[in-house]
Motif scaffolding. Sequence first.
Motif, PDB file in Angstrom:
ATOM      1  N   GLU A  44      -8.718 -18.757   0.292  1.00 16.89           N
ATOM      2  CA  GLU A  44      -9.329 -17.793   1.209  1.00 16.89           C
ATOM      3  C   GLU A  44      -8.705 -16.406   1.007  1.00 16.89           C
ATOM      4  O   GLU A  44      -9.400 -15.385   1.035  1.00 16.89           O
ATOM      5  CB  GLU A  44      -9.146 -18.278   2.656  1.00 16.89           C
ATOM      6  CG  GLU A  44      -9.760 -17.402   3.726  1.00 16.89           C
ATOM      7  CD  GLU A  44     -11.248 -17.135   3.539  1.00 16.89           C
ATOM      8  OE1 GLU A  44     -11.921 -17.888   2.818  1.00 16.89           O
ATOM      9  OE2 GLU A  44     -11.734 -16.128   4.113  1.00 16.89           O
ATOM     10  N   CYS A  45      -7.414 -16.364   0.788  1.00 17.33           N
ATOM     11  CA  CYS A  45      -6.723 -15.092   0.566  1.00 17.33           C
ATOM     12  C   CYS A  45      -7.256 -14.435  -0.716  1.00 17.33           C
ATOM     13  O   CYS A  45      -7.549 -13.226  -0.726  1.00 17.33           O
ATOM     14  CB  CYS A  45      -5.221 -15.358   0.478  1.00 17.33           C
ATOM     15  SG  CYS A  45      -4.236 -13.881   0.640  1.00 17.33           S
TER      16      CYS A  45
ATOM     17  N   LEU B  60       4.377 -14.436   6.138  1.00 16.75           N
ATOM     18  CA  LEU B  60       3.766 -14.910   4.888  1.00 16.75           C
ATOM     19  C   LEU B  60       4.783 -14.757   3.749  1.00 16.75           C
ATOM     20  O   LEU B  60       4.487 -14.181   2.705  1.00 16.75           O
ATOM     21  CB  LEU B  60       2.482 -14.118   4.594  1.00 16.75           C
ATOM     22  CG  LEU B  60       1.306 -14.434   5.525  1.00 16.75           C
ATOM     23  CD1 LEU B  60       0.219 -13.374   5.434  1.00 16.75           C
ATOM     24  CD2 LEU B  60       0.709 -15.811   5.220  1.00 16.75           C
TER      25      LEU B  60
ATOM     26  N   ILE C 231      -4.472 -14.710   7.485  1.00  9.27           N
ATOM     27  CA  ILE C 231      -4.900 -14.223   6.160  1.00  9.27           C
ATOM     28  C   ILE C 231      -5.858 -13.046   6.348  1.00  9.27           C
ATOM     29  O   ILE C 231      -5.759 -12.023   5.665  1.00  9.27           O
ATOM     30  CB  ILE C 231      -5.597 -15.364   5.367  1.00  9.27           C
ATOM     31  CG1 ILE C 231      -4.666 -16.561   5.200  1.00  9.27           C
ATOM     32  CG2 ILE C 231      -6.130 -14.855   4.014  1.00  9.27           C
ATOM     33  CD1 ILE C 231      -3.392 -16.310   4.464  1.00  9.27           C
TER      34      ILE C 231
ATOM     35  N   VAL D 200       2.732 -13.003  -1.611  1.00 11.05           N
ATOM     36  CA  VAL D 200       2.450 -13.662  -0.341  1.00 11.05           C
ATOM     37  C   VAL D 200       2.747 -15.135  -0.570  1.00 11.05           C
ATOM     38  O   VAL D 200       2.351 -15.690  -1.596  1.00 11.05           O
ATOM     39  CB  VAL D 200       0.958 -13.447   0.023  1.00 11.05           C
ATOM     40  CG1 VAL D 200       0.552 -14.333   1.167  1.00 11.05           C
ATOM     41  CG2 VAL D 200       0.705 -11.993   0.359  1.00 11.05           C
TER      42      VAL D 200
ATOM     43  N   ARG E 236      -4.731 -20.198   0.410  1.00 13.17           N
ATOM     44  CA  ARG E 236      -4.575 -19.381  -0.794  1.00 13.17           C
ATOM     45  C   ARG E 236      -5.956 -19.006  -1.348  1.00 13.17           C
ATOM     46  O   ARG E 236      -6.190 -17.848  -1.726  1.00 13.17           O
ATOM     47  CB  ARG E 236      -3.767 -20.150  -1.832  1.00 13.17           C
ATOM     48  CG  ARG E 236      -3.404 -19.346  -3.086  1.00 13.17           C
ATOM     49  CD  ARG E 236      -2.560 -20.224  -3.977  1.00 13.17           C
ATOM     50  NE  ARG E 236      -2.056 -19.586  -5.173  1.00 13.17           N
ATOM     51  CZ  ARG E 236      -2.674 -19.570  -6.339  1.00 13.17           C
ATOM     52  NH1 ARG E 236      -3.869 -20.122  -6.449  1.00 13.17           N
ATOM     53  NH2 ARG E 236      -2.120 -18.997  -7.377  1.00 13.17           N
TER      54      ARG E 236
ATOM     55  N   GLN F 102     -10.752 -13.021  -0.035  1.00 10.18           N
ATOM     56  CA  GLN F 102     -10.774 -11.774   0.744  1.00 10.18           C
ATOM     57  C   GLN F 102     -10.156 -10.609  -0.043  1.00 10.18           C
ATOM     58  O   GLN F 102     -10.608  -9.474   0.077  1.00 10.18           O
ATOM     59  CB  GLN F 102     -10.050 -11.968   2.072  1.00 10.18           C
ATOM     60  CG  GLN F 102     -10.823 -12.920   2.985  1.00 10.18           C
ATOM     61  CD  GLN F 102     -10.287 -12.923   4.407  1.00 10.18           C
ATOM     62  OE1 GLN F 102      -9.742 -11.932   4.883  1.00 10.18           O
ATOM     63  NE2 GLN F 102     -10.451 -14.043   5.087  1.00 10.18           N
TER      64      GLN F 102
ATOM     65  N   CYS G  17      -5.401  -9.122   5.035  1.00  5.41           N
ATOM     66  CA  CYS G  17      -6.365  -8.413   4.175  1.00  5.41           C
ATOM     67  C   CYS G  17      -6.916  -7.171   4.881  1.00  5.41           C
ATOM     68  O   CYS G  17      -7.115  -6.126   4.240  1.00  5.41           O
ATOM     69  CB  CYS G  17      -7.470  -9.366   3.726  1.00  5.41           C
ATOM     70  SG  CYS G  17      -6.786 -10.676   2.666  1.00  5.41           S
TER      71      CYS G  17
END
Length: 382
Positions: A275-276, A9, A364, A353, A273, A279, A368
């Motif tokens: 989703e990151c 990443l 991802i 990231v 991004r 989370q 997390c």
Amino acid sequence: MVSKMTIYLDSAATTCPSEACVSAMTAMLRIQYGNPSSLHRFGLDAQLLAEQARKQIAAALGCEASAVMFTSGATESNHLAVLGAAHAYGRRKRRVVTTTVEHASVRGAFDLLEAEGYEVVRIAPDQDGRLTADAIAAAVDEQTCLVSMMLVNNETGHILPVQQAFAAVKREHPDVITHCDAVQGFLKIPFTPEKLHADLLTVSGHKVHACKGIGALYHKKGIRLIGLMKGGEQEGGLRPGTESVPLIVGFGAAVSELRANLASRAETVSGLRAECIRQLSELDGVTINSPADGSPYILSFSVKGLRSETMLHFLSDREIYVSSGSACSKGKQSGVLEQFRIKPDLADSTLRVSFCAENTAVEIAALCAALRDAQEKLVHKR
Ligand code: PMP
């Protein structure tokens, strides 16, 4: 070769060369290894292949092939643009304008100009961490010969208002040369040098799935430059030295392939991004540093109570590779985060990231989960 378990990443630092790049390069290394300056057929074949790659890069930039010059990478392109343009003005104009958030290779080139006696004006972001076009334009006067501003910041993903700034500069001072370091924007956000009003523009191969050691400088027709080296007549005499045709051809192949899937790649990355961010927001003490309207390819965040390097090594032990900021600064802080008004204690706890379209939602989630683990093992222990 990275193992299947590896989660990479860190694409703003470098990307994996694509299959298209590797196979084009392999053919050049094994079969077409001629010197493009040779007068025989074997040399001519190499030259034709390099020219085809030039057209591929030009097509991606939306410019004429003759405006694309190959270099050893963005660091060289930035030096050639900044030093070359300033020197071409001779002693007539000795004021140059840039920003405080540029990549080290642009900052370094301006430091060299300063040592030569140029007046260097470095514009910082405002209280909200925004660099405005007005602030850039206001710094330009009759004595100014060059303005240089990056398109996408490599540490945070901020997109700078290059188009508005350069348009305003050119309106008042059409002779001022404009340069943009577009390394982190190339094939990621839509632009052309013409739309940006950039006379010179830098891109790098290894950020777009080509190899390290190859880059290009867009050089608008009629803009005078003085080369950094003297030698042969390659690249119009501005960049002498035998061209690395394998690297050039690999760059062209990688760019051509990416261009074909640009929209779908950007969509994939935007989804990753988002989703990151979702989370990360479920974890305690996480602050997102990147702006909501930043590049979809870069996400900078801070985890309270954990130092960047500690997290980086914790993740690295689990084969999850991210950056503590700018990869080029190798753990040394560049000060760019503070320039964007990120508080010093958060800057010390920052991770960057950066994505490519080959990343997955599973990766991802693993990042997390590992960060949650780091918080449990490292924060609560202290
Ligand atoms: N400019 C920016 C914005 C970058 O992110 C980088 C690479 N980190 C460079 C310039 C330097 O690129 P290269 O490695 O091709 O010299």
